[in-house]
Design a protein around this motif. Structure first.
Motif, PDB file in Angstrom:
ATOM      1  N   ILE A 110       0.879  -1.162   0.000  1.00 54.91           N
ATOM      2  CA  ILE A 110       0.000   0.000   0.000  1.00 54.91           C
ATOM      3  C   ILE A 110       0.917   1.212   0.000  1.00 54.91           C
ATOM      4  CG2 ILE A 110      -1.761   1.305   1.213  1.00 54.91           C
ATOM      5  CD1 ILE A 110      -2.807  -1.260  -0.013  1.00 54.91           C
ATOM      6  N   GLY A 111       1.153   1.745  -1.192  1.00 53.84           N
ATOM      7  CA  GLY A 111       2.026   2.897  -1.343  1.00 53.84           C
ATOM      8  C   GLY A 111       1.272   4.187  -1.106  1.00 53.84           C
ATOM      9  N   SER A 112       2.024   5.221  -0.799  1.00 51.47           N
ATOM     10  CA  SER A 112       1.425   6.521  -0.545  1.00 51.47           C
ATOM     11  C   SER A 112       2.426   7.591  -0.966  1.00 51.47           C
ATOM     12  CB  SER A 112       1.056   6.644   0.932  1.00 51.47           C
ATOM     13  OG  SER A 112       0.329   7.830   1.183  1.00 51.47           O
ATOM     14  N   THR A 113       2.217   8.811  -0.478  1.00 47.31           N
ATOM     15  CA  THR A 113       3.070   9.931  -0.867  1.00 47.31           C
ATOM     16  C   THR A 113       4.542   9.626  -0.652  1.00 47.31           C
ATOM     17  OG1 THR A 113       1.258  11.349  -0.123  1.00 47.31           O
ATOM     18  CG2 THR A 113       3.339  12.424  -0.632  1.00 47.31           C
ATOM     19  N   PHE A 114       4.844   8.863   0.380  1.00 45.29           N
ATOM     20  CA  PHE A 114       6.249   8.599   0.698  1.00 45.29           C
ATOM     21  C   PHE A 114       6.988   7.883  -0.426  1.00 45.29           C
ATOM     22  CE2 PHE A 114       4.343   4.583   1.943  1.00 45.29           C
ATOM     23  CZ  PHE A 114       5.297   3.646   1.562  1.00 45.29           C
ATOM     24  N   GLY A 176       4.774  13.754  10.536  1.00 47.63           N
ATOM     25  CA  GLY A 176       5.757  12.887   9.882  1.00 47.63           C
ATOM     26  C   GLY A 176       6.478  13.605   8.765  1.00 47.63           C
ATOM     27  N   GLN A 177       7.804  13.623   8.808  1.00 42.67           N
ATOM     28  CA  GLN A 177       8.579  14.270   7.759  1.00 42.67           C
ATOM     29  C   GLN A 177       8.300  13.606   6.417  1.00 42.67           C
ATOM     30  OE1 GLN A 177       9.433  17.025   9.836  1.00 42.67           O
ATOM     31  NE2 GLN A 177      11.027  17.088   8.280  1.00 42.67           N
ATOM     32  N   GLY A 178       8.012  14.420   5.421  1.00 47.14           N
ATOM     33  CA  GLY A 178       7.750  13.896   4.094  1.00 47.14           C
ATOM     34  C   GLY A 178       6.352  13.359   3.889  1.00 47.14           C
ATOM     35  N   SER A 179       5.529  13.405   4.933  1.00 46.28           N
ATOM     36  CA  SER A 179       4.145  12.940   4.796  1.00 46.28           C
ATOM     37  C   SER A 179       3.330  13.978   4.040  1.00 46.28           C
ATOM     38  CB  SER A 179       3.526  12.699   6.175  1.00 46.28           C
ATOM     39  OG  SER A 179       3.390  13.927   6.879  1.00 46.28           O
ATOM     40  N   SER A 180       2.138  13.578   3.608  1.00 43.72           N
ATOM     41  CA  SER A 180       1.274  14.531   2.910  1.00 43.72           C
ATOM     42  C   SER A 180       0.916  15.700   3.829  1.00 43.72           C
ATOM     43  CB  SER A 180       0.003  13.839   2.414  1.00 43.72           C
ATOM     44  OG  SER A 180      -0.710  13.275   3.493  1.00 43.72           O
ATOM     45  N   ASN A 181       0.799  15.431   5.137  1.00 39.85           N
ATOM     46  CA  ASN A 181       0.503  16.496   6.087  1.00 39.85           C
ATOM     47  C   ASN A 181       1.654  17.493   6.150  1.00 39.85           C
ATOM     48  OD1 ASN A 181      -0.740  13.801   7.063  1.00 39.85           O
ATOM     49  ND2 ASN A 181      -2.053  15.371   7.940  1.00 39.85           N
ATOM     50  N   HIS A 182       2.874  16.967   6.225  1.00 38.89           N
ATOM     51  CA  HIS A 182       4.052  17.829   6.264  1.00 38.89           C
ATOM     52  C   HIS A 182       4.144  18.669   4.995  1.00 38.89           C
ATOM     53  CE1 HIS A 182       8.705  18.151   5.993  1.00 38.89           C
ATOM     54  NE2 HIS A 182       8.196  19.238   6.541  1.00 38.89           N
ATOM     55  N   LEU A 183       3.960  18.025   3.851  1.00 38.98           N
ATOM     56  CA  LEU A 183       4.013  18.754   2.588  1.00 38.98           C
ATOM     57  C   LEU A 183       2.912  19.808   2.523  1.00 38.98           C
ATOM     58  CD1 LEU A 183       4.633  15.711   0.221  1.00 38.98           C
ATOM     59  CD2 LEU A 183       6.322  17.387   0.981  1.00 38.98           C
ATOM     60  N   GLY A 184       1.741  19.467   3.034  1.00 38.98           N
ATOM     61  CA  GLY A 184       0.635  20.416   3.024  1.00 38.98           C
ATOM     62  C   GLY A 184       0.912  21.644   3.870  1.00 38.98           C
ATOM     63  N   LEU A 185       1.484  21.460   5.050  1.00 31.92           N
ATOM     64  CA  LEU A 185       1.747  22.621   5.892  1.00 31.92           C
ATOM     65  C   LEU A 185       2.876  23.479   5.317  1.00 31.92           C
ATOM     66  CD1 LEU A 185       4.442  22.341   8.007  1.00 31.92           C
ATOM     67  CD2 LEU A 185       3.010  20.489   8.890  1.00 31.92           C
ATOM     68  N   GLU A 186       3.852  22.828   4.669  1.00 36.69           N
ATOM     69  CA  GLU A 186       4.920  23.586   4.010  1.00 36.69           C
ATOM     70  C   GLU A 186       4.350  24.425   2.865  1.00 36.69           C
ATOM     71  OE1 GLU A 186       7.923  24.036   4.822  1.00 36.69           O
ATOM     72  OE2 GLU A 186       8.639  22.338   6.014  1.00 36.69           O
ATOM     73  N   VAL A 266      -3.595  16.385  -1.201  1.00 38.32           N
ATOM     74  CA  VAL A 266      -4.572  15.366  -0.828  1.00 38.32           C
ATOM     75  C   VAL A 266      -3.844  14.044  -0.574  1.00 38.32           C
ATOM     76  CG1 VAL A 266      -6.643  14.118  -1.505  1.00 38.32           C
ATOM     77  CG2 VAL A 266      -6.338  16.497  -2.218  1.00 38.32           C
ATOM     78  N   PRO A 267      -3.949  13.504   0.630  1.00 37.68           N
ATOM     79  CA  PRO A 267      -3.309  12.205   0.897  1.00 37.68           C
ATOM     80  C   PRO A 267      -3.884  11.135  -0.017  1.00 37.68           C
ATOM     81  CG  PRO A 267      -4.030  13.267   2.938  1.00 37.68           C
ATOM     82  CD  PRO A 267      -4.646  14.028   1.812  1.00 37.68           C
ATOM     83  N   GLU A 323       2.154  13.247  -9.314  1.00 36.80           N
ATOM     84  CA  GLU A 323       2.731  13.570  -8.014  1.00 36.80           C
ATOM     85  C   GLU A 323       4.259  13.615  -8.089  1.00 36.80           C
ATOM     86  OE1 GLU A 323       1.002  13.780  -4.444  1.00 36.80           O
ATOM     87  OE2 GLU A 323       0.183  14.929  -6.109  1.00 36.80           O
ATOM     88  N   GLN A 324       4.841  12.678  -8.826  1.00 37.08           N
ATOM     89  CA  GLN A 324       6.294  12.664  -8.960  1.00 37.08           C
ATOM     90  C   GLN A 324       6.787  13.920  -9.674  1.00 37.08           C
ATOM     91  OE1 GLN A 324       7.906   9.187 -10.913  1.00 37.08           O
ATOM     92  NE2 GLN A 324       9.829   9.365  -9.784  1.00 37.08           N
ATOM     93  N   GLN A 325       6.088  14.323 -10.702  1.00 35.06           N
ATOM     94  CA  GLN A 325       6.472  15.532 -11.428  1.00 35.06           C
ATOM     95  C   GLN A 325       6.314  16.769 -10.541  1.00 35.06           C
ATOM     96  OE1 GLN A 325       3.832  15.243 -14.795  1.00 35.06           O
ATOM     97  NE2 GLN A 325       5.244  13.981 -15.994  1.00 35.06           N
TER      98      GLN A 325
END
Length: 341
Positions: A110-114, A176-186, A266-267, A323-325
């Motif tokens: 189960i892959g995700s943003t990470f 979590g560093q690199g999580s969708s939440n972290h990216l969202g707040l950045e 969006v996660p 997402e990768q791009q």
């Protein structure tokens, strides 16, 4: 779920089944004996238990959403679908276990943003995004930007205005560093032109008490976790990080509506297989997942989790590519660092 959605999924199911045959006969340039072997293996699949690695703790939103699908797959196949939780290293432990597995459809991730972010920013990551084949999305669990009910801010703009006046004065939870939440707040900080102090936590549940008590001033929280606390009056919702408003929070605007569309993260999560998994088998997995995701019981579990079910499994590969791009472009300096010898 509208009737048209179920119809579109049934249409996709027929298309995916047809695609299975097309992939098999096309053969991807393989010799005829290899094509025949792949077709035979796909037709019989699965003949033994399938393992699905979830790189998060049991009981989390992604874990529960994945199990809604795997439980239904087990019933459909008449074979056990074993979910194994491998949390740690921001998803890398679970991903590495699947990366090393045989590309035969019996070990899935189960892959995700990470799976996109870690190869870009973490030198210790021993896989690339291309080491996995995106199979099918299990949907998304949008985040809600929430503040304590006792906070003075009634809108997100209220918070942004004060944060601009007092740089670094307000705490934001980073689960979590690199999580969708972290990216969202950045992205929110960059888009709004504010400085907020990040406080690190291991996941979302640990910071909810601190948020409700006012030690954390604002946070992106999965709708599944946020809704009960919003309804009980402990938290106030200011915005949702989703393409459209959430039915359960119909009065809460999206970030895009507030002029902060670039901060929308969006996660997402979905089934991935080791690179080299036969295309015919991937197509068969997509068809099976599409079928069970259209079942009323599964859709009800999605609704309970405030999760948004995917429309078409085959769109997952395009999502991962986008997402990768996106993150390669936004994390340019980190990419160069991670790529350095």
């Amino acid at each position: 779920m509208p009737i048209s959605t179920a119809v579109s999924r049934r249409s996709w199911l027929h298309s995916a089944l047809a695609a299975t045959t097309a992939f098999t006969t096309a053969g991807l340039g393989l010799p005829l004996p290899a094509q025949a072997a792949q077709a035979k293996a796909a037709a019989a699949y699965p003949v033994r238990p399938v393992k699905v690695v979830v790189p998060y703790p049991a009981g989390g939103v992604i874990d529960v959403t994945a199990r809604a699908v795997t439980d239904a797959l087990a019933q459909r196949w008449g074979q056990p679908v074993i979910v194994e939780n491998h949390p740690g290293a921001n998803g890398n432990l679970g991903a590495q276990a699947v990366h090393q597995a045989a590309a035969d459809g019996y070990t899935l991730l189960i892959g995700s943003t990470f799976t996109v972010i870690n190869p870009l920013t973490d030198k210790t990551t021993r896989y690339r995004t291309s080491d996995f084949v995106p199979v099918a999305s299990i949907g998304s669990t949008p985040n809600v930007w929430v503040v304590p009910a006792s906070a003075p801010w009634r809108t997100l703009q209220d918070f942004i205005t004060q944060a601009r006046q007092q740089p670094g004065a307000f705490n934001v939870a980073n689960p979590g560093q690199g999580s969708s939440n972290h990216l969202g707040l950045e992205r929110l900080a960059a888009s709004a032109g504010i400085q907020i102090t990040q406080v690190n936590y291991q996941g979302q549940p640990p910071f909810i008490t601190d948020l409700a008590n006012g030690q954390i001033h604002i946070a992106p929280l999965t709708a599944t976790l946020a809704l009960p606390h919003i309804q009980s009056g402990k938290l106030r919702a200011l915005a949702v990080s989703a393409p459209t408003r959430l039915p359960a929070l119909a009065q809460v605007p999206t970030l895009a509506e507030l002029g902060l569309g670039d901060a929308t993260v969006v996660p997402w999560s979905g089934f991935m297989a080791p690179a080299g998994t036969p295309a015919a088998l991937v197509a068969q997995l997509q068809a099976a997942i599409a079928e069970v995701q259209a079942q009323p019981a599964v859709l009800q579990r999605y609704a309970t989790l405030q999760a948004q079910a995917p429309e078409r499994p085959q769109d997952f590969a395009q999502l991962v590519q986008r997402e990768q791009q996106r993150w390669t472009a936004l994390l340019g300096a980190a990419v160069k660092t991670a790529s350095a010898p």
